[in-house]
Design an enzyme around this catalytic site. Structure first.
Site, PDB file in Angstrom:
ATOM      1  N   GLU A  18      -5.318  -3.317   3.661  1.00 35.29           N
ATOM      2  CA  GLU A  18      -5.268  -3.960   4.516  1.00 35.29           C
ATOM      3  C   GLU A  18      -6.564  -4.823   5.112  1.00 35.29           C
ATOM      4  O   GLU A  18      -6.692  -5.481   6.243  1.00 35.29           O
ATOM      5  CB  GLU A  18      -4.932  -3.043   6.007  1.00 35.29           C
ATOM      6  CG  GLU A  18      -3.747  -2.227   5.665  1.00 35.29           C
ATOM      7  CD  GLU A  18      -4.016  -0.899   5.028  1.00 35.29           C
ATOM      8  OE1 GLU A  18      -3.021  -0.217   5.353  1.00 35.29           O
ATOM      9  OE2 GLU A  18      -4.724  -0.823   4.376  1.00 35.29           O
ATOM     10  N   THR A  68       0.821  -1.312  -0.044  1.00 32.16           N
ATOM     11  CA  THR A  68      -0.142   0.123   0.186  1.00 32.16           C
ATOM     12  C   THR A  68       0.824   1.304   0.008  1.00 32.16           C
ATOM     13  O   THR A  68       1.748   1.363   0.849  1.00 32.16           O
ATOM     14  CB  THR A  68      -0.842  -0.034   1.351  1.00 32.16           C
ATOM     15  OG1 THR A  68      -1.730   1.128   1.213  1.00 32.16           O
ATOM     16  CG2 THR A  68      -0.005  -0.147   2.460  1.00 32.16           C
ATOM     17  N   TRP A  73     -13.225  21.634  12.890  1.00 36.59           N
ATOM     18  CA  TRP A  73     -12.832  20.885  11.754  1.00 36.59           C
ATOM     19  C   TRP A  73     -13.720  21.191  10.522  1.00 36.59           C
ATOM     20  O   TRP A  73     -14.926  21.281  10.852  1.00 36.59           O
ATOM     21  CB  TRP A  73     -13.000  19.299  12.269  1.00 36.59           C
ATOM     22  CG  TRP A  73     -12.144  18.883  13.222  1.00 36.59           C
ATOM     23  CD1 TRP A  73     -12.209  18.827  14.417  1.00 36.59           C
ATOM     24  CD2 TRP A  73     -10.497  18.891  13.026  1.00 36.59           C
ATOM     25  NE1 TRP A  73     -11.282  18.402  15.119  1.00 36.59           N
ATOM     26  CE2 TRP A  73     -10.109  18.447  14.132  1.00 36.59           C
ATOM     27  CE3 TRP A  73      -9.738  18.900  11.893  1.00 36.59           C
ATOM     28  CZ2 TRP A  73      -8.799  18.087  14.427  1.00 36.59           C
ATOM     29  CZ3 TRP A  73      -8.412  18.825  12.091  1.00 36.59           C
ATOM     30  CH2 TRP A  73      -7.963  18.223  13.364  1.00 36.59           C
ATOM     31  N   LYS A  83      -8.289  22.357   9.795  1.00 36.62           N
ATOM     32  CA  LYS A  83      -8.771  22.863  11.074  1.00 36.62           C
ATOM     33  C   LYS A  83      -8.661  24.180  11.154  1.00 36.62           C
ATOM     34  O   LYS A  83      -7.481  24.848  11.141  1.00 36.62           O
ATOM     35  CB  LYS A  83      -7.992  22.244  12.126  1.00 36.62           C
ATOM     36  CG  LYS A  83      -8.479  22.589  13.523  1.00 36.62           C
ATOM     37  CD  LYS A  83      -7.916  21.802  14.439  1.00 36.62           C
ATOM     38  CE  LYS A  83      -8.193  21.908  15.925  1.00 36.62           C
ATOM     39  NZ  LYS A  83      -7.980  21.279  17.043  1.00 36.62           N
TER      40      LYS A  83
END
Length: 536
Positions: free
Chosen positions: A327, A181, A439, A434
């Site tokens: 994964e 990955t 956020w 941010k």
């Protein structure tokens, strides 16, 4: 007390034998470099995969040794998917879109012993071969041209195996496949899949509430076979006997639509960037192709805009949102509407379809923030963590802090989970913005921007700001011949988001940089615009 069930090992040999005995006449169609079509069957796949296993054993392949592949989606690549692991080896797909230094590192870190290569990719492989420990290279040279010194013909190699070869008995926990990955910091990291994990994943994605693959399907994996095992589609197709259509190197929208039309594909699988171009072609020429009336697309790899789902539905194409990771083997969630949602209005339905969906069977999920596990209320954000029999417990020979002390894998995706268990990805942790201590989800803004009729692609990134720490910048690719001004986009976004979410900075560019997997490469945009000059 003990169970009375057989100790039957879950291995790829079982899937291969099943396909060769039950689906002998079902076709596997591969688009060749010259756009001719090669047709053979699951009977051929079984025979040739067995020949490959035998040849590898004769060449001295030991249990657990790696055989690299550098290939487009094709029948030969499919043979490696089965022939290598059924000989107790591990097939290791190399992503040829990576930089040569990364490819060299990956091949050496995996300790690849042999390699199977597409002839048209030989120049890329030759660039790294001299710096690897790969002993023998077998080239699928369909042109028949003489190969360079040191390279062997794949077809000749197949004939070197023992004629009376029998597959060895395999342990389901033995390794069968390997994929690296590039979605991690630092060097690419390897995930090693077991036979058991792959077989369980295959069963899981064939269920009707996930990808619903069946013998009635004509399956076209547009997602490359080097990307997370093509999301498990080759194994699923073989298990259920679905006809397979491999697009080879022809990944442009018109070629894919032509192939889907000619072979009457019923399910196509790929990342959003592929479908953006296909949707534009369908919008431009809605009557040019007579696609199968049951065609559905499964889209993952990154968040799919609601506008894209609506666009495909307008052409009669069901579009299913999925999410996963290398994964995770890789499918983690698939978004389908539940029966009681049929009564909802269209806006609410499309909003739900745009979510990544509930976890697939055998995938456990939770989301954590600084206060602990979040409530499933559809608004509280946290990092998604997963565990299950198809989830990696570590990387291959590499340290990582992605696993928690109690055994969960931290995905790096910031999500909300609603009361029905539907997951919505707000952002990657590294891509969250941010601003002034609050956020902002770049994904939500991107999806809204790509809903504008003039916009083809949009990526939103955090740019340093002298007052607010960070502010969002929107990089936009317009559709050919169309235009839009920033003030119009601001007005549109203010109808959906709080004022402080809406970008003040807009850049119109020719192309958004992408990763080897076709995702937006936001790191390149952040670097490009890090010295952005903010007006007072």
């Amino acid at each position: 007390m003990q169970s009375t069930m057989m100790d039957y090992q879950l291995t790829l040999t079982g899937i291969l034998k099943r396909s060769g005995s039950l689906f002998k006449k079902i076709e596997i169609v591969s688009s060749m470099p010259d756009k001719s079509l090669q047709r053979y069957t699951y009977a051929d796949l079984y025979i040739r995969s067995k020949k490959l296993s035998a040849a590898l054993k004769s060449a001295g392949l030991e249990p657990g040794q790696r055989v690299a592949t550098m290939m487009w989606n094709s029948s030969v690549h499919l043979e490696a998917y089965f022939g290598v692991p059924c000989a107790m080896g591990v097939f290791h797909t190399l992503n040829f879109r990576l930089h040569s230094s990364d490819l060299t590192y990956i091949a050496n870190h995996a300790d690849d012993r042999f390699a199977i290569i597409d002839e048209i990719l030989l120049p890329i492989f030759q660039e790294i071969h001299k710096n690897t420990k790969i002993e023998r290279v077998f080239v699928a040279n369909r042109s028949g041209k003489e190969l360079p010194s040191g390279y062997e013909c794949y077809e000749d190699f197949l004939e070197t195996g023992q004629k009376d070869y029998e597959f060895p008995e395999l342990n389901e926990n033995s390794p069968c496949a390997m994929c690296y990955t590039s979605g991690t910091t630092g060097k690419p990291k390897g995930v090693v899949y077991s036979h058991r994990a792959v077989v369980l994943h295959t069963y899981g994605i064939c269920l009707s509430d996930t990808c619903s693959y069946s013998s009635n399907d004509v399956l076209m994996p547009v997602v490359p076979q080097f990307h997370a095992n093509a999301w498990g589609t080759p194994f699923a197709a073989a298990m259920v006997g679905a006809k397979m259509v491999m697009p080879g190197p022809h990944m442009d929208p018109v070629s894919l639509l032509n192939l889907a039309n000619d072979e009457q594909v019923t399910v196509a699988v790929g990342v959003p960037t592929i479908w953006i171009g296909i949707l534009q072609e369908l919008d431009k020429s809605p009557t040019r192709w007579k696609l199968n009336s049951n065609l559905r697309t499964i889209v993952g790899g990154s968040a799919m805009p609601e506008s894209m789902i609506r666009g495909f539905f307008a052409h009669g194409i069901d579009t299913i949102h999925a999410w996963g990771m290398t994964e995770m083997s890789p499918i983690g969630t698939v978004s389908h509407l539940r029966p009681y949602m049929d009564k909802w209005n269209d806006d609410k339905k499309f909003n739900m379809r745009a979510k990544q969906g509930p976890p697939a069977p055998m995938v456990e999920v939770r989301a954590m923030n600084e206060e602990g596990e979040i409530n499933w209320d559809g608004t509280t954000m946290g990092e998604l963590q997963v565990k299950g029999p198809c989830v990696a417990s570590s990387y291959y020979n590499a340290e990582s802090d992605k696993w928690t002390k109690d055994g969960w894998f931290g995905t790096g995706d910031v999500v909300t989970i609603d009361e029905d268990g539907y997951i919505k990805i707000a952002d990657r942790t590294k891509d969250l913005i941010k601003s002034g201590g609050e956020w902002i989800s770049s994904v939500d803004i991107e999806n809204a921007l790509m809903g504008h009729p003039s916009i083809s692609e949009a990526a939103v990134v955090a740019i340093p700001h002298p007052k607010w720490d960070e502010r969002p910048l929107a990089a936009i690719v317009l559709k050919p011949g169309l235009n839009v001004c920033p003030s119009e986009l601001k007005k549109m976004l203010l109808e959906k988001f709080a004022k402080w979410w809406v970008p003040e900075a807009y850049e119109f560019i020719k192309e958004i940089p992408k990763t080897s997997a076709g995702k937006f490469k936001k790191s390149a945009l952040r670097e490009k615009y890090e010295d952005w000059s903010w007006e007072d």
